[in-house]
Design a protein around this motif. Structure first.
Motif, short mmCIF file in Angstrom:
data_model
loop_
_atom_site.label_atom_id
_atom_site.label_comp_id
_atom_site.label_asym_id
_atom_site.label_seq_id
_atom_site.Cartn_x
_atom_site.Cartn_y
_atom_site.Cartn_z
N ASP A 213 -5.16 13.49 13.13
CA ASP A 213 -4.59 13.90 11.84
C ASP A 213 -5.39 13.20 10.75
N ASN A 214 -6.21 13.97 10.03
CA ASN A 214 -7.11 13.35 9.05
C ASN A 214 -6.39 12.74 7.85
N ARG A 215 -5.08 13.00 7.72
CA ARG A 215 -4.34 12.36 6.62
C ARG A 215 -4.23 10.85 6.82
N TYR A 216 -4.39 10.41 8.08
CA TYR A 216 -4.40 8.97 8.34
C TYR A 216 -5.70 8.32 7.87
N GLY A 217 -6.65 9.11 7.44
CA GLY A 217 -7.90 8.58 6.90
C GLY A 217 -7.89 8.45 5.39
N ARG A 218 -6.79 8.86 4.74
CA ARG A 218 -6.70 8.77 3.28
C ARG A 218 -5.74 7.63 2.90
N ILE A 219 -6.29 6.56 2.38
CA ILE A 219 -5.48 5.41 1.96
C ILE A 219 -4.81 5.74 0.63
N ILE A 220 -3.49 5.62 0.59
CA ILE A 220 -2.74 5.84 -0.65
C ILE A 220 -2.41 4.52 -1.32
N THR B 47 -1.49 4.80 4.60
CA THR B 47 -2.18 6.08 4.49
C THR B 47 -1.21 7.22 4.17
N GLU B 48 -1.80 8.35 3.80
CA GLU B 48 -1.00 9.55 3.55
C GLU B 48 -0.27 9.98 4.82
N GLY B 49 -0.91 9.82 5.97
CA GLY B 49 -0.28 10.21 7.23
C GLY B 49 1.00 9.43 7.48
N GLU B 50 1.00 8.13 7.16
CA GLU B 50 2.20 7.32 7.35
C GLU B 50 3.32 7.76 6.42
N SER C 187 1.20 0.28 -9.20
CA SER C 187 0.54 0.85 -10.38
C SER C 187 -0.59 1.80 -10.00
N ASP C 188 -1.18 1.58 -8.83
CA ASP C 188 -2.30 2.42 -8.40
C ASP C 188 -1.84 3.62 -7.56
N CYS C 189 -0.71 3.47 -6.84
CA CYS C 189 -0.34 4.50 -5.86
C CYS C 189 0.96 5.23 -6.16
N PHE C 190 1.71 4.78 -7.15
CA PHE C 190 3.04 5.33 -7.37
C PHE C 190 3.02 6.84 -7.61
N ALA C 191 2.13 7.30 -8.46
CA ALA C 191 2.06 8.74 -8.77
C ALA C 191 1.73 9.56 -7.53
N SER C 192 0.86 9.03 -6.68
CA SER C 192 0.49 9.75 -5.44
C SER C 192 1.68 9.84 -4.49
N ILE C 193 2.47 8.77 -4.42
CA ILE C 193 3.66 8.77 -3.56
C ILE C 193 4.64 9.83 -4.02
N SER D 96 3.99 12.47 -5.75
CA SER D 96 3.38 13.79 -5.50
C SER D 96 3.57 14.22 -4.05
N ILE D 97 3.32 13.30 -3.10
CA ILE D 97 3.49 13.62 -1.67
C ILE D 97 4.95 13.91 -1.37
N LEU D 98 5.84 13.12 -1.94
CA LEU D 98 7.28 13.31 -1.71
C LEU D 98 7.74 14.67 -2.22
N ALA D 99 7.26 15.07 -3.40
CA ALA D 99 7.61 16.37 -3.96
C ALA D 99 7.07 17.50 -3.09
#
Length: 461
Positions: free
Chosen positions: A374-381, A388-391, A422-428, A430-433
């Motif tokens: 699962d390549n989402r485990y290669g993207r650090i959020i 990672t995004e996979g987690e 501060s660096d990852c909150f918006a990404s979290i 976005s993924i949750l939505a």
């Protein structure tokens, strides 16, 4: 009847009871008013597993002793990190020594083993980084540390996989006795059941007596220190200051440290820093990850079985050692239910939590294998915690998955790092939505009144 057993409250005791009862041929549901289970558990990554020596109340001490002995088996079964580490109750003068010997003799009378009184030379050998003058200490090898919300979520996930229905965002309005069993009225439904287990302290319904639940409470102010904090302690340290406040440090399961003050007064950041610094030395404020305040209770937890003949059990009270007592309380409640019903053990009980990956704990070889799956485990959020995004996706999609930012945080550790999200909150968000098929404006931090974004700046057709 809709259910054999209804459990009210999705806190750690409610989830543990659901886990124990899911081992039997019962139709069970758990009702929780919040978006997520374990929402009432403090958002700190480690809790002390006591052994009963510090507890004045004999009943609470016995529940702690029982729970403590169960933790090795429970933690390995449900895949929750648990670490045994010693604890030191430190005396700095003759008066405090008298208190230590009183605690020691009481513990011996209770049958608690693996404890001893140490002289100063032995203490400094155990903890060479201690910089306070001390005379003696009570040392226990029994204590440990566990992540409290991870424990509660693990209990809930296994109960879910064994058929327990979880009804989140439902608030119980009343419990009414009917000709056979009970009717439980929520803000959304009405359920009938044979047995009700009420784990919501302080809530009184039609079936309850109207006695008020009194709480004996103090205040805990504590720092979560970074992993590279310059002082390291191997044991849980406990001491008193001149204001009769309880100061302690706890090594966490993640490798950093908690330093806390338990006081009858509500003290702020600056006072907490001064009081802790007197015990562990000057603290570089750049090494403070977070500052929290949380109430600490010392009520007697009562398992009220007076109406068991009618099918009602109530767990009343709050106590600072509740995490330690949870396995023993759940086991006692389960044994009571089993002895009063005709249920049988399940032949195919699933006693294992579904597998998950923690990217930060894996070797590079293991990481590469997972990324190929699962390549989402290669993207650090979350760069601070290496999440990672996979987690995050797994935390949302797994049984009883996260539906709030706080839920993702508890399950993965995001935003616990130095940047506080501060660096990852918006990404979290976005993924949750995306994963819950919701709009950004529907995503909440914790409850329905904590929306991340109140509304769009400008609406378009």
């Amino acid at each position: 009847m809709d259910y054999d057993v209804l459990i009210l409250g999705g806190g750690i005791i409610g989830c543990a009871v659901a886990y124990e009862l899911s081992k039997y041929s019962l139709n069970i549901a758990l009702i929780e008013k919040d978006y997520d289970i374990a929402d009432d558990v403090a958002l700190v990554n480690s809790s002390i597993v006591y052994d009963g020596i510090e507890c004045e109340n004999t009943l609470m001490s016995k529940l702690e002793m029982m729970g403590n002995k169960m933790f090795d088996d429970i933690s390995s079964q449900i895949n929750v990190p648990f670490k045994r580490c010693g604890s030191l109750f430190i005396a700095q003068n003759v008066k405090q020594e008298e208190v230590l010997y009183k605690i020691y003799n009481r513990a011996i009378d209770r049958g608690i083993n693996n404890i001893e009184i140490l002289n100063s030379e032995d203490i400094y050998e155990l903890e060479p980084n201690l910089n306070i003058k001390l005379t003696k200490a009570l040392y226990s090898k029994n204590t440990g540390i566990v992540c409290p919300y991870d424990l509660a979520i693990a209990y809930g996930e296994i109960a879910f996989d064994n058929g327990v229905k979880f009804k989140l965002e439902e608030e119980v309005i009343d419990i009414q006795q009917i000709s056979k069993g009970f009717r439980v009225v929520t803000n959304k439904n009405k359920f009938t059941c044979k047995i009700v287990i009420n784990t919501t302290p302080g809530q009184n319904y039609t079936i309850d007596s109207k006695e008020k639940v009194y709480t004996e409470k103090s205040n805990i102010s504590y720092f979560l220190l970074e992993n590279d904090f310059n002082v390291e302690f191997n044991n849980i340290l406990n001491t008193f200051n001149e204001d009769n406040e309880f100061i302690y440090t706890v090594p966490t399961v993640q490798g950093n440290m908690i330093a806390a003050v338990n006081s009858s007064n509500d003290i702020g950041y600056s006072d907490t820093l001064k009081k802790i610094s007197k015990v562990i030395g000057n603290i570089d404020e750049n090494k403070i990850n977070a500052f929290y305040k949380w109430p600490s209770y010392k009520d007697t937890i009562i398992i009220d079985e007076s109406l068991i003949d009618k099918g009602y059990i109530k767990v009343v009270g709050k106590h600072y050692g509740q995490i330690t007592m949870t396995p023993s309380i759940a086991r006692i409640v389960c044994e009571t239910i089993v002895s009063n019903t005709s249920c049988l053990p399940k032949k195919e009980f699933i006693n294992k939590r579904r597998e998950f990956y923690r990217f930060r704990d894996l070797t590079n070889e293991q990481r590469n294998k997972i990324i190929k799956m699962d390549n989402r485990y290669g993207r650090i959020i979350c760069r601070c915690q290496k999440v990672t995004e996979g987690e995050i996706v797994d935390a949302i999609r797994r049984p009883l998955g996260a539906r709030t930012v706080e839920g993702v945080k508890r399950r993965t550790g995001v935003t616990f790092g130095g940047c506080k999200g501060s660096d990852c909150f918006a990404s979290i968000v976005s993924i949750l939505a995306r994963e819950t098929n919701k709009k950004f404006t529907d995503i909440v931090k914790d409850s329905k009144n904590s929306k991340i974004i109140g509304s769009r700046i400008k609406e378009f057709n």
